[in-house]
Design a protein around this motif. Structure first.
Motif, PDB file in Angstrom:
ATOM      1  N   LYS A 196       0.858  -1.180   0.000  1.00  0.00           N
ATOM      2  CA  LYS A 196       0.000   0.000   0.000  1.00  0.00           C
ATOM      3  C   LYS A 196       0.895   1.232   0.000  1.00  0.00           C
ATOM      4  CE  LYS A 196      -4.284   1.485   2.126  1.00  0.00           C
ATOM      5  NZ  LYS A 196      -5.223   1.229   3.218  1.00  0.00           N
ATOM      6  N   ILE A 197       0.729   2.057  -1.026  1.00  0.00           N
ATOM      7  CA  ILE A 197       1.506   3.284  -1.152  1.00  0.00           C
ATOM      8  C   ILE A 197       0.543   4.439  -1.389  1.00  0.00           C
ATOM      9  CG2 ILE A 197       3.243   4.520  -2.499  1.00  0.00           C
ATOM     10  CD1 ILE A 197       4.569   1.854  -3.071  1.00  0.00           C
ATOM     11  N   ARG A 198       0.638   5.444  -0.543  1.00  0.00           N
ATOM     12  CA  ARG A 198      -0.234   6.624  -0.627  1.00  0.00           C
ATOM     13  C   ARG A 198      -1.716   6.246  -0.725  1.00  0.00           C
ATOM     14  NH1 ARG A 198       3.554   7.143  -3.747  1.00  0.00           N
ATOM     15  NH2 ARG A 198       5.122   8.638  -4.187  1.00  0.00           N
ATOM     16  N   GLY A 199      -2.104   5.194  -0.010  1.00  0.00           N
ATOM     17  CA  GLY A 199      -3.500   4.781   0.033  1.00  0.00           C
ATOM     18  C   GLY A 199      -3.925   3.846  -1.077  1.00  0.00           C
ATOM     19  N   TYR A 200      -3.038   3.557  -2.026  1.00  0.00           N
ATOM     20  CA  TYR A 200      -3.380   2.659  -3.135  1.00  0.00           C
ATOM     21  C   TYR A 200      -2.797   1.278  -2.875  1.00  0.00           C
ATOM     22  CZ  TYR A 200      -4.751   6.777  -5.754  1.00  0.00           C
ATOM     23  OH  TYR A 200      -5.366   7.933  -6.161  1.00  0.00           O
ATOM     24  N   ARG A 201      -3.617   0.257  -3.087  1.00  0.00           N
ATOM     25  CA  ARG A 201      -3.136  -1.121  -2.973  1.00  0.00           C
ATOM     26  C   ARG A 201      -2.554  -1.526  -4.313  1.00  0.00           C
ATOM     27  NH1 ARG A 201      -4.941  -4.311   1.495  1.00  0.00           N
ATOM     28  NH2 ARG A 201      -6.204  -3.041   2.883  1.00  0.00           N
ATOM     29  N   ILE A 202      -1.329  -2.025  -4.280  1.00  0.00           N
ATOM     30  CA  ILE A 202      -0.597  -2.330  -5.509  1.00  0.00           C
ATOM     31  C   ILE A 202      -0.111  -3.769  -5.445  1.00  0.00           C
ATOM     32  CG2 ILE A 202       1.445  -1.719  -6.876  1.00  0.00           C
ATOM     33  CD1 ILE A 202       1.131   1.122  -5.553  1.00  0.00           C
ATOM     34  N   GLU A 203      -0.240  -4.483  -6.555  1.00  0.00           N
ATOM     35  CA  GLU A 203       0.247  -5.855  -6.676  1.00  0.00           C
ATOM     36  C   GLU A 203       1.537  -5.835  -7.485  1.00  0.00           C
ATOM     37  OE1 GLU A 203      -1.045  -8.617  -5.432  1.00  0.00           O
ATOM     38  OE2 GLU A 203      -3.084  -8.049  -4.862  1.00  0.00           O
TER      39      GLU A 203
ATOM     40  N   GLU B 101       8.720  -6.456 -25.217  1.00  0.00           N
ATOM     41  CA  GLU B 101       9.733  -7.126 -26.034  1.00  0.00           C
ATOM     42  C   GLU B 101      11.132  -6.733 -25.553  1.00  0.00           C
ATOM     43  OE1 GLU B 101      11.184  -7.390 -30.663  1.00  0.00           O
ATOM     44  OE2 GLU B 101       9.141  -6.753 -30.235  1.00  0.00           O
ATOM     45  N   GLY B 102      11.979  -7.727 -25.360  1.00  0.00           N
ATOM     46  CA  GLY B 102      13.351  -7.492 -24.933  1.00  0.00           C
ATOM     47  C   GLY B 102      13.559  -7.590 -23.437  1.00  0.00           C
ATOM     48  N   VAL B 103      12.494  -7.628 -22.646  1.00  0.00           N
ATOM     49  CA  VAL B 103      12.639  -7.766 -21.199  1.00  0.00           C
ATOM     50  C   VAL B 103      12.614  -9.249 -20.857  1.00  0.00           C
ATOM     51  CG1 VAL B 103      11.600  -7.301 -18.941  1.00  0.00           C
ATOM     52  CG2 VAL B 103      11.614  -5.525 -20.695  1.00  0.00           C
ATOM     53  N   ARG B 104      13.701  -9.738 -20.271  1.00  0.00           N
ATOM     54  CA  ARG B 104      13.782 -11.152 -19.875  1.00  0.00           C
ATOM     55  C   ARG B 104      13.251 -11.369 -18.457  1.00  0.00           C
ATOM     56  NH1 ARG B 104      18.917 -10.775 -22.393  1.00  0.00           N
ATOM     57  NH2 ARG B 104      19.885 -10.589 -20.349  1.00  0.00           N
ATOM     58  N   GLU B 105      13.545 -10.437 -17.573  1.00  0.00           N
ATOM     59  CA  GLU B 105      13.134 -10.590 -16.180  1.00  0.00           C
ATOM     60  C   GLU B 105      12.819  -9.222 -15.595  1.00  0.00           C
ATOM     61  OE1 GLU B 105      11.553 -12.189 -13.481  1.00  0.00           O
ATOM     62  OE2 GLU B 105      12.669 -13.768 -14.508  1.00  0.00           O
ATOM     63  N   ALA B 106      11.931  -9.212 -14.601  1.00  0.00           N
ATOM     64  CA  ALA B 106      11.562  -7.958 -13.941  1.00  0.00           C
ATOM     65  C   ALA B 106      11.310  -8.229 -12.460  1.00  0.00           C
ATOM     66  CB  ALA B 106      10.319  -7.356 -14.579  1.00  0.00           C
ATOM     67  N   ALA B 107      11.631  -7.256 -11.643  1.00  0.00           N
ATOM     68  CA  ALA B 107      11.362  -7.328 -10.204  1.00  0.00           C
ATOM     69  C   ALA B 107      10.902  -5.954  -9.747  1.00  0.00           C
ATOM     70  CB  ALA B 107      12.608  -7.747  -9.443  1.00  0.00           C
ATOM     71  N   VAL B 108       9.865  -5.934  -8.931  1.00  0.00           N
ATOM     72  CA  VAL B 108       9.323  -4.679  -8.400  1.00  0.00           C
ATOM     73  C   VAL B 108       9.368  -4.763  -6.880  1.00  0.00           C
ATOM     74  CG1 VAL B 108       7.272  -3.219  -8.223  1.00  0.00           C
ATOM     75  CG2 VAL B 108       7.851  -4.291 -10.409  1.00  0.00           C
ATOM     76  N   THR B 109       9.837  -3.704  -6.267  1.00  0.00           N
ATOM     77  CA  THR B 109       9.923  -3.656  -4.808  1.00  0.00           C
ATOM     78  C   THR B 109       9.545  -2.255  -4.332  1.00  0.00           C
ATOM     79  OG1 THR B 109      11.336  -4.157  -2.917  1.00  0.00           O
ATOM     80  CG2 THR B 109      12.372  -3.003  -4.763  1.00  0.00           C
TER      81      THR B 109
ATOM     82  N   GLY C 128      12.487   8.395   2.340  1.00  0.00           N
ATOM     83  CA  GLY C 128      11.584   8.612   3.465  1.00  0.00           C
ATOM     84  C   GLY C 128      10.154   8.245   3.135  1.00  0.00           C
ATOM     85  N   GLU C 129       9.756   8.453   1.896  1.00  0.00           N
ATOM     86  CA  GLU C 129       8.421   8.086   1.432  1.00  0.00           C
ATOM     87  C   GLU C 129       8.522   6.782   0.655  1.00  0.00           C
ATOM     88  OE1 GLU C 129       5.335   9.586   1.787  1.00  0.00           O
ATOM     89  OE2 GLU C 129       6.366  10.840   3.256  1.00  0.00           O
ATOM     90  N   PRO C 130       7.573   5.862   0.828  1.00  0.00           N
ATOM     91  CA  PRO C 130       7.631   4.630   0.046  1.00  0.00           C
ATOM     92  C   PRO C 130       7.437   4.906  -1.443  1.00  0.00           C
ATOM     93  CG  PRO C 130       5.632   4.689   1.365  1.00  0.00           C
ATOM     94  CD  PRO C 130       6.431   5.895   1.727  1.00  0.00           C
ATOM     95  N   GLU C 131       8.277   4.276  -2.256  1.00  0.00           N
ATOM     96  CA  GLU C 131       8.202   4.426  -3.711  1.00  0.00           C
ATOM     97  C   GLU C 131       8.362   3.053  -4.349  1.00  0.00           C
ATOM     98  OE1 GLU C 131      10.364   8.589  -4.697  1.00  0.00           O
ATOM     99  OE2 GLU C 131      11.697   6.993  -3.995  1.00  0.00           O
ATOM    100  N   LEU C 132       7.651   2.847  -5.464  1.00  0.00           N
ATOM    101  CA  LEU C 132       7.851   1.627  -6.233  1.00  0.00           C
ATOM    102  C   LEU C 132       9.134   1.754  -7.027  1.00  0.00           C
ATOM    103  CD1 LEU C 132       4.378   0.700  -7.758  1.00  0.00           C
ATOM    104  CD2 LEU C 132       5.644  -0.519  -5.998  1.00  0.00           C
TER     105      LEU C 132
END
Length: 130
Positions: free
Chosen positions: A85-92, A104-112, A118-122
């Motif tokens: 949850k970031i700034r009130g939004y639920r994110i998957e 196209e061209g992306v083999r792998e991805a990771a999101v954290t 200080g503020e949460p960011e994707l």
């Protein structure tokens, strides 16, 4: 504590009530619970279950992990999934990773989530782009 008209349950995977101090999944029931997700019958069936304690009513399976404290308050312990949850939004993050991998061209991805500023960011990392 629940708002007036709402009921909160901390249940185990078999929908048995967890005693005070024992963690389980949080379910919400009562007047404020909607009938389900608009145009998403499969997700509605998965998340909105028959309330075993009030026949004919439904309860919402939140995906949150919580426990009741001895003083009657509830403690939130986290999530069963990777949802953030970031700034009130639920994110998957998994949905974002899947979208990035479809490029196209992306083999792998990771999101954290990072909190360096200080503020949460994707933050997304990709492998394979030139």
């Amino acid at each position: 504590k629940p708002v007036p008209g709402a009921r909160l349950y901390v249940l185990d995977p078999h929908l048995a009530v967890q005693p005070s101090g024992v963690a389980g999944e949080l379910y919400i029931a009562g007047a404020g619970v909607t009938r389900g997700y608009l145009n998403r019958p499969a997700l509605t069936e998965e998340r909105f279950l028959e309330d075993p304690f009030y026949p004919g009513e439904r309860m919402y399976k939140t995906g949150d992990v919580a426990r009741w404290l001895p003083d009657g308050n509830m403690e939130f312990l986290g999530r069963l999934d990777d949802q953030v949850k970031i700034r009130g939004y639920r994110i998957e993050p998994g949905e974002i990773e899947a979208a990035l991998r479809s490029i196209e061209g992306v083999r792998e991805a990771a999101v954290t989530v990072r909190t360096d500023s200080g503020e949460p960011e994707l933050c997304a990392y990709v492998e394979g782009l030139q």
